[in-house]
Design an enzyme around this catalytic site. Structure first.
Site, mmCIF file in Angstrom:
data_model
loop_
_atom_site.group_PDB
_atom_site.id
_atom_site.type_symbol
_atom_site.label_atom_id
_atom_site.label_comp_id
_atom_site.label_asym_id
_atom_site.label_seq_id
_atom_site.Cartn_x
_atom_site.Cartn_y
_atom_site.Cartn_z
ATOM 1 N N HIS A 104 9.784 -0.840 -0.904
ATOM 2 C CA HIS A 104 9.266 -0.952 0.456
ATOM 3 C C HIS A 104 10.258 -1.653 1.382
ATOM 4 O O HIS A 104 10.301 -1.369 2.575
ATOM 5 C CB HIS A 104 7.920 -1.691 0.450
ATOM 6 C CG HIS A 104 6.840 -0.902 -0.219
ATOM 7 N ND1 HIS A 104 5.965 -0.103 0.472
ATOM 8 C CD2 HIS A 104 6.539 -0.737 -1.531
ATOM 9 C CE1 HIS A 104 5.154 0.501 -0.380
ATOM 10 N NE2 HIS A 104 5.480 0.138 -1.608
ATOM 11 N N ASP A 126 4.880 -1.688 7.470
ATOM 12 C CA ASP A 126 4.843 -0.938 6.214
ATOM 13 C C ASP A 126 3.446 -0.349 5.987
ATOM 14 O O ASP A 126 2.432 -0.974 6.302
ATOM 15 C CB ASP A 126 5.188 -1.853 5.039
ATOM 16 C CG ASP A 126 5.230 -1.083 3.727
ATOM 17 O OD1 ASP A 126 6.286 -0.500 3.437
ATOM 18 O OD2 ASP A 126 4.206 -1.041 3.007
HETATM 19 N N1 UDP Z 1 0.335 5.036 -2.774
HETATM 20 C C1 UDP Z 1 -0.698 5.766 -2.343
HETATM 21 N N2 UDP Z 1 -0.463 6.659 -1.383
HETATM 22 C C2 UDP Z 1 0.749 6.852 -0.887
HETATM 23 C C3 UDP Z 1 1.812 6.115 -1.336
HETATM 24 C C4 UDP Z 1 1.566 5.216 -2.285
HETATM 25 O O1 UDP Z 1 -1.817 5.640 -2.783
HETATM 26 O O2 UDP Z 1 0.883 7.700 -0.036
HETATM 27 C C5 UDP Z 1 0.094 4.079 -3.778
HETATM 28 C C6 UDP Z 1 0.626 4.545 -5.072
HETATM 29 O O3 UDP Z 1 -0.367 4.468 -6.038
HETATM 30 C C7 UDP Z 1 1.758 3.610 -5.357
HETATM 31 C C8 UDP Z 1 1.536 2.449 -4.457
HETATM 32 O O4 UDP Z 1 0.742 2.921 -3.405
HETATM 33 O O5 UDP Z 1 1.765 3.187 -6.669
HETATM 34 C C9 UDP Z 1 2.792 1.904 -3.896
HETATM 35 O O6 UDP Z 1 3.545 2.975 -3.389
HETATM 36 P P1 UDP Z 1 4.989 3.275 -3.932
HETATM 37 O O7 UDP Z 1 4.918 3.949 -5.249
HETATM 38 O O8 UDP Z 1 5.755 3.924 -2.849
HETATM 39 O O9 UDP Z 1 5.460 1.793 -4.071
HETATM 40 P P2 UDP Z 1 6.336 1.114 -5.113
HETATM 41 O O10 UDP Z 1 5.908 1.575 -6.467
HETATM 42 O O11 UDP Z 1 7.717 1.550 -4.744
HETATM 43 O O12 UDP Z 1 6.054 -0.306 -4.793
#
Ligand code: UDP
Ligand code: UDP
Length: 434
Positions: A24, A121
């Site tokens: 993020h 964010d």
């Molecule tokens: N997520 C979601 N919808 C989205 C993007 C993300 O529900 O459009 C959830 C998803 O389950 C993910 C979490 O939010 O595990 C965090 O997103 P992302 O995977 O981009 O974050 P990171 O794993 O990089 O922290």
């Protein structure tokens, strides 16, 4: 892009509010650099403390590379009651930021000159929108994943998970297999992710989503030249497989060993970032203990292992790198596309199966769907990994297609390109608000 030069009257002032985790933070660092290069005055709000060491180090680099960016800390309040039963330190941190959000309003109003806009964010959208509404401050939600994920996201809360069949139907999208949905969203019980991403957006159902400004891919910028990987320099062009599961995905010890076995069996050279803890600060185990002596001896001939953070940008742009075994984090994917590197896709959690599908569709990667989510009861065997690595690395069509997509990405952000124009329009609209 800007014709106004540095006329302070025409300089918009935009604050950026990232969330927890490198996935993020990284796009916000890139946005800060891009806006600064386009004569936008940037205030960067940093929730403090950060979860990982890599976040605090990247922030230090940002502020030393761009002294013109103003730093403001949002000092988070401790919430120990939550940490005990939180399954993921990064999601926990989303919640801590949410609970500290009453500190945001005084911070935003204290900034001078007054803000033209805030960029928030996506994980903080539902928390921050009521605050900026009250201040009548335009708030742009920065969605750090794909447009497809955004569509799914905006529609998901109106579906009742129990009613879902094997496929989720959302107008405008092809049916999505249920198994691709981030698993926590399908759970009956409450969890932090459901609260933050699902119910909170539902509560804010009345919020209007005005328009989408597709300004990506955000070109990477080098915060500082890191130590070049001498090992990579010694490898022939287009010979090395880069293996990494991003900044916050731990791989089980059994799977680490099978993966190591698979990489050796593939007979390709490889650069592998080994991680067995979600948060870098907790990761103190020695490589040799994770890998074991026998496997380590086999690896040394062809592979180079890294335990710490390395600059992925530098790896993906290196001429020796021919392929990327990735967990399909959205940043990793956009970086590989930017550098034209074909991918072997192994989604581990979250939005990563949706991401994997997109990469496969545009013809730049192969997805071994039977491997499932990482961390599922099953351990994927070395033989199978070796076979897929060989298939991907030997696939000339993937490589050609990756080169085309690389070219398209660069055209989009070049002067006159589609993303360039959208960003210029956005900045112009902020000037009207000064
Ligand atoms: N997520 C979601 N919808 C989205 C993007 C993300 O529900 O459009 C959830 C998803 O389950 C993910 C979490 O939010 O595990 C965090 O997103 P992302 O995977 O981009 O974050 P990171 O794993 O990089 O922290
Ligand atoms: N990254 C890096 N070095 C590492 C691990 C990760 O530079 O050793 C960077 C990577 O280039 C990307 C970000 O950290 O920009 C990870 O974001 P991504 O969305 O790929 O995955 P996440 O870590 O959020 O699961």
């Amino acid at each position: 892009m800007s014709s106004s030069g540095h006329d302070p009257k025409l300089t918009p002032h935009v604050a950026l509010l990232p969330s927890a985790g490198m996935g993020h933070l990284t796009p916000f660092l890139r946005l800060a650099a891009l806006l600064t290069a386009n004569d936008v005055r940037v205030t960067f709000i940093t929730p403090h403390p950060t979860v990982s060491l890599s976040e605090s180090q990247s922030l230090t680099h940002l502020f030393s590379s761009f002294p013109q960016i103003t730093r403001k800390q949002l000092r988070l309040l401790p919430f120990d009651d939550l940490s005990a039963n939180s399954e993921d330190p990064f999601y926990y941190h989303f919640e801590v930021i949410r609970r500290s959000s009453h500190l945001l309003s005084p911070l935003l109003t204290s900034l001078s000159p007054p803000l033209s806009a805030l960029v928030t964010d996506m994980s903080l959208a539902s928390t921050v929108i009521p605050i900026t509404d009250a201040l009548k401050l335009p708030n742009y939600i920065f969605f750090t994943s794909s447009a497809k994920m955004l569509t799914l996201y905006l529609s998901f809360h109106v579906m009742v998970p129990n009613e879902m069949k094997d496929f989720v139907e959302i107008s405008g999208l092809e049916p999505i297999p249920r198994s691709w949905i981030p698993p926590p969203l399908l759970q009956d019980t409450d969890n932090l992710l459901k609260m933050l991403f699902h119910r909170k957006w539902q509560e804010n159902d009345r919020i209007k989503w005005n328009s989408v400004h597709a300004v990506g891919p955000l070109p990477p910028f080098n915060l500082e030249k890191s130590r070049p990987l001498a090992w990579l320099d010694d490898q022939p062009a287009q010979s090395v497989l880069y293996v990494s599961f991003g900044s916050r995905t731990a791989i089980s010890r059994d799977q680490i060993r099978e993966l190591g076995d698979g990489l050796v069996r593939s007979s390709k050279s490889f650069l592998w970032v080994v991680k067995d803890k979600k948060v870098d600060k907790d990761d103190s185990s020695e490589l040799i203990d994770l890998i074991g002596h026998d496997l380590m001896e086999r690896i040394i001939e062809r592979g180079f292992l890294v335990k710490n953070w390395l600059n992925q940008e530098e790896v993906l742009r290196h001429p020796a790198v021919a392929g990327f075994l990735t967990h399909c984090g959205w940043n990793s994917i956009t970086e590989a596309l930017w550098h034209g590197v074909p991918m072997l896709l192994w989604p581990q959690h979250g939005d990563q199966k949706i991401n994997a599908d997109l990469v496969e569709r545009i013809g730049v990667g192969m997805w071994a769907k039977s491997w499932g989510w990482g961390g599922e009861a099953m351990v994927v065997k070395g033989e199978e990994i070796a076979e897929k690595v060989g298939e991907m690395m030997g696939n000339g069509i993937l490589r050609l297609r990756a080169a085309e997509v690389r070219n398209d990405a660069r055209m989009a952000v070049r002067e006159g390109g589609s993303s360039y124009k959208r960003l210029a329009n956005l900045i112009e609209s902020w000037k009207g608000l000064v």
